[in-house]
Design a protein around this motif. Structure first.
Motif, PDB file in Angstrom:
ATOM      1  N   MET A 111       0.774  -1.045   0.033  1.00 30.63           N
ATOM      2  CA  MET A 111       0.042   0.004  -0.040  1.00 30.63           C
ATOM      3  C   MET A 111       0.869   1.305   0.021  1.00 30.63           C
ATOM      4  SD  MET A 111      -3.234  -0.924   0.295  1.00 30.63           S
ATOM      5  CE  MET A 111      -4.305   0.017   1.172  1.00 30.63           C
ATOM      6  N   ARG A 112       0.680   1.883  -0.865  1.00 28.93           N
ATOM      7  CA  ARG A 112       1.386   3.596  -1.170  1.00 28.93           C
ATOM      8  C   ARG A 112       0.568   4.430  -0.222  1.00 28.93           C
ATOM      9  NH1 ARG A 112       4.567   4.292  -6.310  1.00 28.93           N
ATOM     10  NH2 ARG A 112       6.090   5.287  -4.528  1.00 28.93           N
ATOM     11  N   ARG A 113       1.444   5.182   0.484  1.00 27.80           N
ATOM     12  CA  ARG A 113       0.897   6.111   1.425  1.00 27.80           C
ATOM     13  C   ARG A 113       1.045   7.544   0.880  1.00 27.80           C
ATOM     14  NH1 ARG A 113       0.750   5.013   6.631  1.00 27.80           N
ATOM     15  NH2 ARG A 113       1.826   6.927   7.501  1.00 27.80           N
TER      16      ARG A 113
ATOM     17  N   GLY B 174      -5.018   0.147  -3.354  1.00 27.03           N
ATOM     18  CA  GLY B 174      -3.733  -0.022  -3.093  1.00 27.03           C
ATOM     19  C   GLY B 174      -2.949   1.297  -2.827  1.00 27.03           C
ATOM     20  N   TYR B 175      -3.911   2.195  -1.764  1.00 26.01           N
ATOM     21  CA  TYR B 175      -3.356   3.617  -1.248  1.00 26.01           C
ATOM     22  C   TYR B 175      -4.053   3.578   0.088  1.00 26.01           C
ATOM     23  CZ  TYR B 175      -1.935   4.397  -6.360  1.00 26.01           C
ATOM     24  OH  TYR B 175      -1.588   4.314  -7.628  1.00 26.01           O
TER      25      TYR B 175
ATOM     26  N   GLU C 270       4.920   8.678   1.529  1.00 26.07           N
ATOM     27  CA  GLU C 270       5.455   8.704  -0.101  1.00 26.07           C
ATOM     28  C   GLU C 270       5.445  10.000  -0.816  1.00 26.07           C
ATOM     29  OE1 GLU C 270       5.982   4.531  -1.527  1.00 26.07           O
ATOM     30  OE2 GLU C 270       4.316   4.064  -0.379  1.00 26.07           O
TER      31      GLU C 270
ATOM     32  N   ARG D 273       2.039   5.831 -12.065  1.00 28.94           N
ATOM     33  CA  ARG D 273       3.292   5.800 -11.619  1.00 28.94           C
ATOM     34  C   ARG D 273       3.687   4.410 -11.227  1.00 28.94           C
ATOM     35  NH1 ARG D 273       8.071   8.209 -13.011  1.00 28.94           N
ATOM     36  NH2 ARG D 273       9.278   8.645 -10.946  1.00 28.94           N
ATOM     37  N   GLY D 274       2.684   3.582 -10.762  1.00 24.99           N
ATOM     38  CA  GLY D 274       2.875   2.344 -10.128  1.00 24.99           C
ATOM     39  C   GLY D 274       3.553   2.105  -8.708  1.00 24.99           C
ATOM     40  N   ASP D 275       4.837   1.473  -8.969  1.00 24.41           N
ATOM     41  CA  ASP D 275       5.678   1.609  -7.913  1.00 24.41           C
ATOM     42  C   ASP D 275       6.828   2.572  -7.748  1.00 24.41           C
ATOM     43  OD1 ASP D 275       4.128  -0.300  -6.506  1.00 24.41           O
ATOM     44  OD2 ASP D 275       5.169  -1.994  -7.712  1.00 24.41           O
ATOM     45  N   GLY D 276       6.598   3.136  -8.882  1.00 31.26           N
ATOM     46  CA  GLY D 276       7.851   4.202  -9.056  1.00 31.26           C
ATOM     47  C   GLY D 276       7.947   5.156  -7.794  1.00 31.26           C
ATOM     48  N   PRO D 277       9.105   6.003  -7.769  1.00 33.37           N
ATOM     49  CA  PRO D 277       9.382   7.141  -6.849  1.00 33.37           C
ATOM     50  C   PRO D 277       8.753   8.391  -7.201  1.00 33.37           C
ATOM     51  CG  PRO D 277      11.171   6.703  -7.976  1.00 33.37           C
ATOM     52  CD  PRO D 277      10.527   5.531  -8.283  1.00 33.37           C
TER      53      PRO D 277
END
Length: 419
Positions: free
Chosen positions: A1-3, A25-26, A140, A325-329
């Protein structure tokens, strides 16, 4: 999970928050200075008219919750008032898709509740720069969707893209019940009156807490007769002064406002905005980068109704970029690219359109004159408000405007002369 953290509970911030929750996913945290109850019970936040393209974005996201209640506005009646009490250049601008206006007190309150109902976290507190640094360190990606105060000030003004360095109008708005319509059988219509050297008057059918209403917006040239609300009078006194101005300048409107009354104690709003564009990325003391969105970066005078529409379109663009962006920074370089894409596709056109309506260059005056003679010009003008990218195709320069007007019936021999 992206924050992801979002500071601000307005059109852009809440739209992104709800979009991320729908995508999955967020982990989404929204920081709001007011609760939903406080928003509903408080004073009006803005004037707004959502045009078709922005409404389509909301509908696609399942967020247009008031379509069955809000007045559907399909046209705008325009009048030039060259001197007090004199009507000239009257025409009607027809929208290809209806517009609607929902009091942001009820709209943002409901969207804020939806964030929590759909699994997001809402923190009710005010943030300063130090607090923002702590929030950014724990996430993130942090979006700042606050257009006023200390946090808006963290984004530097982009002088090359900011057309003004001072307010061009002083604004006074009032939500009212009991306003008459020039032609009740015609259905809800917006109305606009331009008084050269003095300002503009806009009337927008809307939905507020107590049902359908009308929003009255005065756009006063600083120092003019319309500029008489600087002491921020209560709603009843503001309405009294507005009636006096209408009786002098727009007596046909004064008749329609004879039985009007404010919708509630918090129905009035006063202020002045400096139209500005800011750089999109700010570096905090701890080194973290945060990305602005909505009014944090692009502030337009409401003369063209671009504020909420631009925020909705920004939210759509940012949401697509974040998910893509997917998992990109989420680097500072990526943040700048996201805003630049939105600027090139949409925001720059709204800024240019608004600047032109505030200054009314000669070629644009000619467009309004032509709109009074040609329905197709009036329609295209209306729909440029809805989709400001069309400004670049026919209003951006005198040459483009002259070329377009020359295609009209009876214009081929006159070239770019405006009659």
């Amino acid at each position: 999970m992206r924050r992801v953290a979002i500071v601000g509970a307005g059109q852009a911030g809440l739209q992104v928050a709800l979009g991320l929750l729908a995508a999955g996913g967020y982990e989404v945290t929204v920081v709001s200075g007011r609760t939903a109850g406080e928003l509903r019970a408080g004073p009006v936040l803005s004037t707004q008219a959502m045009f078709g393209p922005a409404l389509r974005v909301e509908r696609a996201a399942g967020l247009d919750l008031w379509a069955g209640e809000a007045p559907q506005v399909r046209s705008v009646d325009a009048v030039l008032v060259p001197e007090p009490g004199v009507r000239a250049l009257e025409f009607t601008m027809t929208l290809d898709e209806p517009a609607q206006s929902v009091d942001q007190r009820i709209k943002m309150a409901r969207w804020l509740e939806l964030v929590e109902e759909r699994g997001g976290r809402v923190e009710y507190r005010e943030l300063d720069r130090a607090g923002l640094g702590g929030l950014a360190a724990a996430h993130e990606l942090t979006l700042v969707a606050v257009g006023r105060g200390e946090l808006a000030g963290i984004f530097a003004r982009d002088a090359a893209r900011s057309p003004f360095d001072a307010p061009q109008r002083r604004l006074a708005a009032l939500y009212a019940h009991g306003v008459g319509a020039p032609d009740p059988a015609a259905g809800p219509r917006a109305r606009m009156h331009a008084v050269p050297g003095v300002g503009e008057l806009y009337l927008q059918p809307a939905l507020t807490r107590s049902g359908p209403c009308d929003i009255l917006l005065w756009e006063a040239v600083p120092g003019s007769a319309f500029d008489c609300f600087g002491d921020r009078p209560p709603s009843a006194e503001q309405l009294r002064r507005m009636r006096e101005l209408m009786a002098r300048y727009l007596p046909w409107e004064a008749e329609l406002w004879a039985a009007a009354e404010p919708t509630d104690a918090g129905a009035s709003l006063y202020g002045a905005l400096t139209p500005v564009v800011r750089h999109p990325v700010a570096r905090l003391d701890g080194g973290a980068a945060v990305l602005g969105i909505g009014d944090a970066l692009v502030v337009n005078d409401p003369i063209t109704g671009q504020g909420a529409n631009s925020a909705a379109r920004a939210a759509e663009a940012y949401l697509r970029a974040i998910v893509g962006r997917g998992d990109g920074p989420f680097t500072a370089e990526w943040m700048a690219e996201v805003f630049e894409g939105f600027w090139q596709r949409h925001a720059r056109h709204g800024v240019a359109l608004t600047a032109d309506l505030l200054t009314m260059p000669e070629h644009l005056q000619g467009v309004f004159a032509a709109a009074a003679e040609h329905e197709q010009v009036a329609r295209r003008l209306a729909n440029t408000y809805a989709e400001p990218a069309d400004h670049a195709a026919w209003l951006a320069t005198p040459e483009l405007t002259a070329a377009y007007l020359a295609t009209l019936p009876g214009r081929a021999e006159t070239g770019d002369r405006l009659s």
